[in-house]
Design a protein around this motif. Structure first.
Motif, short mmCIF file in Angstrom:
data_model
loop_
_atom_site.label_atom_id
_atom_site.label_comp_id
_atom_site.label_asym_id
_atom_site.label_seq_id
_atom_site.Cartn_x
_atom_site.Cartn_y
_atom_site.Cartn_z
N ASP A 53 0.88 -1.40 -0.05
CA ASP A 53 0.09 0.07 -0.05
C ASP A 53 0.79 1.22 -0.12
OD1 ASP A 53 -2.30 -1.61 0.12
OD2 ASP A 53 -2.00 -2.07 2.29
N ARG B 88 -5.16 -7.33 -8.17
CA ARG B 88 -4.36 -6.02 -7.87
C ARG B 88 -2.93 -6.36 -7.98
NH1 ARG B 88 -2.25 -3.43 -3.39
NH2 ARG B 88 -2.40 -0.98 -3.32
N ASN C 265 -3.46 -9.85 -4.28
CA ASN C 265 -2.16 -8.69 -4.49
C ASN C 265 -1.05 -9.87 -5.37
OD1 ASN C 265 -2.61 -6.17 -3.57
ND2 ASN C 265 -2.67 -7.27 -1.59
N ASN D 58 -7.09 -4.23 -10.82
CA ASN D 58 -8.12 -3.84 -9.91
C ASN D 58 -7.33 -3.34 -8.76
OD1 ASN D 58 -10.32 -3.34 -8.52
ND2 ASN D 58 -11.31 -5.41 -8.73
N PRO D 59 -7.32 -2.09 -8.42
CA PRO D 59 -6.90 -1.61 -7.09
C PRO D 59 -7.65 -2.10 -5.89
CG PRO D 59 -7.18 0.30 -8.42
CD PRO D 59 -7.92 -0.96 -9.29
N LYS D 60 -9.00 -2.53 -5.98
CA LYS D 60 -9.63 -3.07 -5.00
C LYS D 60 -9.69 -4.75 -5.04
CE LYS D 60 -12.45 0.97 -4.08
NZ LYS D 60 -13.76 1.47 -3.91
N VAL E 290 0.91 -5.01 -8.10
CA VAL E 290 2.01 -4.04 -7.58
C VAL E 290 3.38 -4.02 -8.41
CG1 VAL E 290 3.07 -3.12 -5.46
CG2 VAL E 290 0.74 -4.17 -5.43
N VAL F 228 0.26 0.90 -8.94
CA VAL F 228 -0.80 -0.22 -8.80
C VAL F 228 -1.39 -0.37 -10.19
CG1 VAL F 228 -2.51 -1.26 -7.59
CG2 VAL F 228 -0.65 -0.15 -6.42
#
Length: 259
Positions: free
Chosen positions: A95, A140, A110, A104-106, A142, A101
């Motif tokens: 985070d 999501r 991960n 889908n950020p939500k 990263v 990112v």
């Protein structure tokens, strides 16, 4: 966990060092105990050392077993330490606003990738990652810039993070990963221009101290997580070193969703 060839080679080398130290320590300890039991003259001491030396040479399985045990111990300790770091520094890993990112950020899973734009294995795994992100909208992603392959890699990472100021990070990232052949500084700026980035502005933004700080923090994280090469992944709560094919990625994602 399964480890790629380059990672296993590195661990084997480290294990060999440990095993050699253990062997030397064993010899020294035996000699010390013998001398402590009785003050041996030099000739007898040399004889004891010769016996130990000859035994090791005639029984290489002893060293092979020591190497394997040392490697297993190194793997176990490194994995345990990295897992602890992953838990304790989760917010920093997943985070950090300084880290781009995608997907889908939500999303409910991960995927973190430590990568270098000059790494052929990172380029090799890109199509699988793109396919996953297109098909699975619960992911999501990263982007962890981790330039380890020289000064040009550092320039490319600076350019990528600076491209965020123009809303072009993912476009630049994808184009850089698709670039074939030798990458130079000129290549970095040519790719930037090809995706609509104002290169003059980019060069100014690349000097922002927060970019340099972000890369230093990424490197420190990688070291703490026992990630020494690229690509390196975190999928869910598991650290996975090395390139993965599409099926392996899907399997890891399924495991992550099961908890």
């Amino acid at each position: 966990m399964a480890r790629p060839a380059f990672y296993r080679a590195n661990m084997w080398y480290r294990a060999a060092i440990v095993a050699s130290a253990l062997a030397c320590g064993l010899i020294s300890a035996l000699n010390a105990q013998a001398i402590k039991a009785a003050e041996l003259p030099p000739a007898q001491r040399e004889a004891i050392e010769g016996i130990i030396h000859d035994y090791v040479l005639k029984n290489p399985d002893v060293l092979i077993e020591a190497l394997q045990n040392a490697q297993d111990k190194l793997n176990h300790e490194a994995d345990a330490k990295a897992t602890k770091v992953l838990s304790e520094r989760a917010s920093e890993i997943f985070d950090d606003p300084a880290t781009p990112v995608g997907g889908n950020p939500k999303g409910n899973v991960n995927i973190v990738e430590f990568f270098d734009y000059r790494c052929p294995y990172c380029k090799q795994v890109l199509p699988a990652l793109q396919s996953l992100l297109k098909e699975d909208h619960g992911l999501r992603f990263v982007y962890m810039e981790f330039p380890v392959l020289g000064s040009v890699s550092v320039v490319a990472a600076h350019a990528a993070l600076a491209a965020r100021q123009q809303g072009k990070y993912e476009a630049f990232h994808t184009a850089m990963m698709a670039t074939k052949g030798q990458i130079t500084e000129d290549t970095v700026y040519e790719v930037a221009g090809s995706v609509g980035i104002d290169v003059d502005r980019l060069k100014q933004d690349m000097n922002a101290p927060e970019i340099d700080q972000a890369l230093k923090e990424n490197s420190a994280l990688a070291q703490a997580l026992n990630i020494h090469g690229t690509p390196g992944f975190i999928i869910g709560k598991k650290i996975v070193p090395g390139a993965l094919d599409l099926d392996a990625l899907k399997e890891r994602i399924t495991e992550a969703r099961k908890g």
